[in-house]
Design a protein around this motif. Structure first.
Motif, PDB file in Angstrom:
ATOM      1  N   ALA A 167       0.751  -1.077  -0.071  1.00 14.88           N
ATOM      2  CA  ALA A 167       0.094  -0.094   0.004  1.00 14.88           C
ATOM      3  C   ALA A 167       0.870   1.240  -0.148  1.00 14.88           C
ATOM      4  N   LEU A 168       2.112   1.082   0.575  1.00 10.09           N
ATOM      5  CA  LEU A 168       3.023   2.302   0.783  1.00 10.09           C
ATOM      6  C   LEU A 168       4.364   2.127   0.463  1.00 10.09           C
ATOM      7  N   SER A 169       4.943   2.788  -0.338  1.00 15.43           N
ATOM      8  CA  SER A 169       6.721   2.800  -0.435  1.00 15.43           C
ATOM      9  C   SER A 169       7.008   4.190   0.117  1.00 15.43           C
ATOM     10  N   ILE A 170       8.211   4.130   0.978  1.00 16.40           N
ATOM     11  CA  ILE A 170       8.548   5.310   1.573  1.00 16.40           C
ATOM     12  C   ILE A 170      10.113   5.282   0.641  1.00 16.40           C
ATOM     13  N   VAL A 171      10.393   6.209   0.142  1.00 17.48           N
ATOM     14  CA  VAL A 171      11.656   6.201  -0.840  1.00 17.48           C
ATOM     15  C   VAL A 171      12.596   7.368  -0.261  1.00 17.48           C
ATOM     16  N   VAL A 172      13.956   7.009   0.103  1.00 12.45           N
ATOM     17  CA  VAL A 172      14.698   7.944   0.869  1.00 12.45           C
ATOM     18  C   VAL A 172      16.291   7.892   0.113  1.00 12.45           C
ATOM     19  N   PRO A 173      16.452   9.016  -0.419  1.00 14.87           N
ATOM     20  CA  PRO A 173      18.022   9.218  -0.751  1.00 14.87           C
ATOM     21  C   PRO A 173      18.859   9.492   0.134  1.00 14.87           C
ATOM     22  N   CYS A 174      20.116   8.731   0.058  1.00 12.71           N
ATOM     23  CA  CYS A 174      21.001   8.993   1.303  1.00 12.71           C
ATOM     24  C   CYS A 174      22.382   9.386   0.726  1.00 12.71           C
ATOM     25  N   TYR A 175      23.111  10.098   1.071  1.00 13.72           N
ATOM     26  CA  TYR A 175      24.521  10.466   0.763  1.00 13.72           C
ATOM     27  C   TYR A 175      25.083  10.751   2.052  1.00 13.72           C
ATOM     28  N   ASN A 176      26.244   9.904   2.401  1.00 15.01           N
ATOM     29  CA  ASN A 176      26.746   9.981   3.900  1.00 15.01           C
ATOM     30  C   ASN A 176      25.896  10.283   5.132  1.00 15.01           C
ATOM     31  N   GLU A 177      25.220   9.354   5.196  1.00 13.23           N
ATOM     32  CA  GLU A 177      23.808   9.817   6.339  1.00 13.23           C
ATOM     33  C   GLU A 177      24.119   8.525   7.258  1.00 13.23           C
ATOM     34  N   GLU A 178      25.263   8.013   7.328  1.00 15.90           N
ATOM     35  CA  GLU A 178      25.414   7.020   8.282  1.00 15.90           C
ATOM     36  C   GLU A 178      24.661   7.332   9.937  1.00 15.90           C
ATOM     37  N   PRO A 179      25.177   8.520  10.401  1.00 15.05           N
ATOM     38  CA  PRO A 179      24.551   8.693  11.866  1.00 15.05           C
ATOM     39  C   PRO A 179      22.872   9.003  11.866  1.00 15.05           C
ATOM     40  N   CYS A 180      22.332   9.054  10.663  1.00 17.85           N
ATOM     41  CA  CYS A 180      21.006   9.338  10.703  1.00 17.85           C
ATOM     42  C   CYS A 180      20.229   7.914  10.461  1.00 17.85           C
ATOM     43  N   LEU A 181      20.733   6.914   9.694  1.00 19.25           N
ATOM     44  CA  LEU A 181      20.216   5.782   9.375  1.00 19.25           C
ATOM     45  C   LEU A 181      19.136   4.904  10.279  1.00 19.25           C
ATOM     46  N   ALA A 182      19.850   4.564  11.540  1.00 19.50           N
ATOM     47  CA  ALA A 182      19.355   4.073  12.485  1.00 19.50           C
ATOM     48  C   ALA A 182      17.836   4.484  13.084  1.00 19.50           C
TER      49      ALA A 182
END
Ligand code: UDP
Ligand code: MG
Length: 344
Positions: free
Chosen positions: A5-20
């Motif tokens: 029903a839902l996809s969440i799409v996230v582009p990530c560039y050097n986002e290691e400290p944010c990912l968790a």
């Protein structure tokens, strides 16, 4: 497998400290809104930190997480495009990895989409915490300038944070251009698009991935993608110069007849003024052609069909493209609903 029903799409560039934290908050928001019927698509845009390892670890523990690794840094808009291309959901949420856009807005966005039967719910920034004065000023200038120049209406103070229906996304993906300014392209697609206001938070961690050089390039993509006004500048300027040159002509004539001009001045001035005006105008004329060449070279679809009512429309010979669409509609019995696809 049916589409989530839902996809969440996230582009990530050097986002290691944010990912968790991102993963935890996205999961909570998605569960609360649609239960287990969702997927999270993380796109690693050639990060130089350990983002990709983190994504792989997360995807090993979470079957609803899809991680995509690009071959190198392709830039925010192309990384986002990759995620949008590969996601499967009936509704798609686009969000940044740094949690500046709160995932908790998701239920409100879904509700707004239902209430207004909208195809796009875009989030408008009311306040922006933790941004530099320079970023705020350039962003303001950019959005105001763009809305003056652009040939379609692009919502102000709106990033890529938005919820889209499948048909709006498919229409967006049918735009083939390389230089992608996605928030403008979504506006171009049309359908019913409604705003929802929110306060933008500070970055969860890390620095902005948009240094001035990237911002400038982004702004140029936006302006050149949606406006040929800069090309037209020369022809307008040339026309004003032609008008002005008549005034200057009077000034030159007075100089000539009163005998106060140095010999040679009159003819020289005439040449400079007239040639300048004519050259500007011709440059502008060339610009008009180049502008059209440019638009053609983009090979965008000519239009996007929203709904078709009544099978009879297909009988009209001059409406060949509509007939084609009506046939497609006949196989799905929910006109205008999720069964319909844009006819590109
Ligand atoms: N981003 C990306 N590739 C890039 C630059 C940025 O995928 O080359 C991502 C980044 O990880 C974030 C989003 O695009 O999820 C927006 O970037 P950022 O938050 O740095 O921009 P800002 O909010 O400062 O304008
Ligand atoms: Mg950010």
């Amino acid at each position: 497998m049916t589409a989530p029903a839902l996809s969440i799409v996230v582009p990530c560039y050097n986002e290691e400290p944010c990912l968790a934290e991102l993963h935890a908050r996205l999961t909570a928001a998605a569960r609360g809104a649609v239960g287990e019927d969702y997927e999270i698509v993380l796109v690693n845009d050639g990060s130089r930190d350990r983002s990709w390892e983190m994504m792989r670890q997360l995807s090993a523990t979470d079957p609803r997480l899809v991680a995509i690794n690009l071959s190198r840094n392709h830039g925010h808009q192309l990384a986002l495009t990759a995620g949008l291309d590969l996601c499967a959901g009936e509704r798609i949420l686009i969000i940044d990895a740094d949690l500046q856009d709160p995932p908790e807005l998701l239920p409100d966005m879904l509700a707004e989409m239902d209430r207004q039967t909208a195809d796009v719910v875009y989030a408008v920034r009311r306040a922006r915490a933790g941004e530099t004065a320079f970023k705020l000023a350039t962003a303001k200038l950019f959005y105001r300038g763009l809305s003056k120049l652009a040939e379609i209406e692009i919502p102000r103070d709106t990033g890529d944070f938005r919820l889209m229906s499948r048909r709006a996304l498919d229409a967006l993906l049918s735009l083939p251009e390389q230089a992608r300014f996605i928030r403008g392209m979504v506006a171009w697609v049309g359908f019913r698009q409604v705003p929802i206001v929110y306060d933008r938070a500070e970055r969860h961690a890390g620095q902005t991935k948009y240094p001035f050089s990237k911002m400038l390039r982004f702004a140029l993509d936006a302006v050149t993608g949606f406006s040929t006004a800069p090309l037209r500048f020369a022809s307008h300027f040339g026309l004003w110069l032609v008008a002005a040159s008549f005034l200057i002509l009077i000034y030159i004539a007075v100089g000539f007849f009163s005998g106060s001009a140095i010999p040679g001045w009159t003819s020289l001035m005439l040449l400079v003024v007239m040639l300048g005006a004519v050259q500007m105008f011709v440059l502008g004329l060339i610009g008009e052609y180049i502008g059209r060449l440019y638009i053609e070279a983009k090979r965008r679809p000519l239009y996007i069909v929203s709904d078709i009512a009544g099978r009879a429309a297909g009988a009209h010979p001059s409406l060949g493209h509509v007939a084609h669409a009506a046939e497609a509609m006949a196989t799905s019995d929910s006109p205008g609903g999720n069964g319909s696809r844009p006819i590109a």
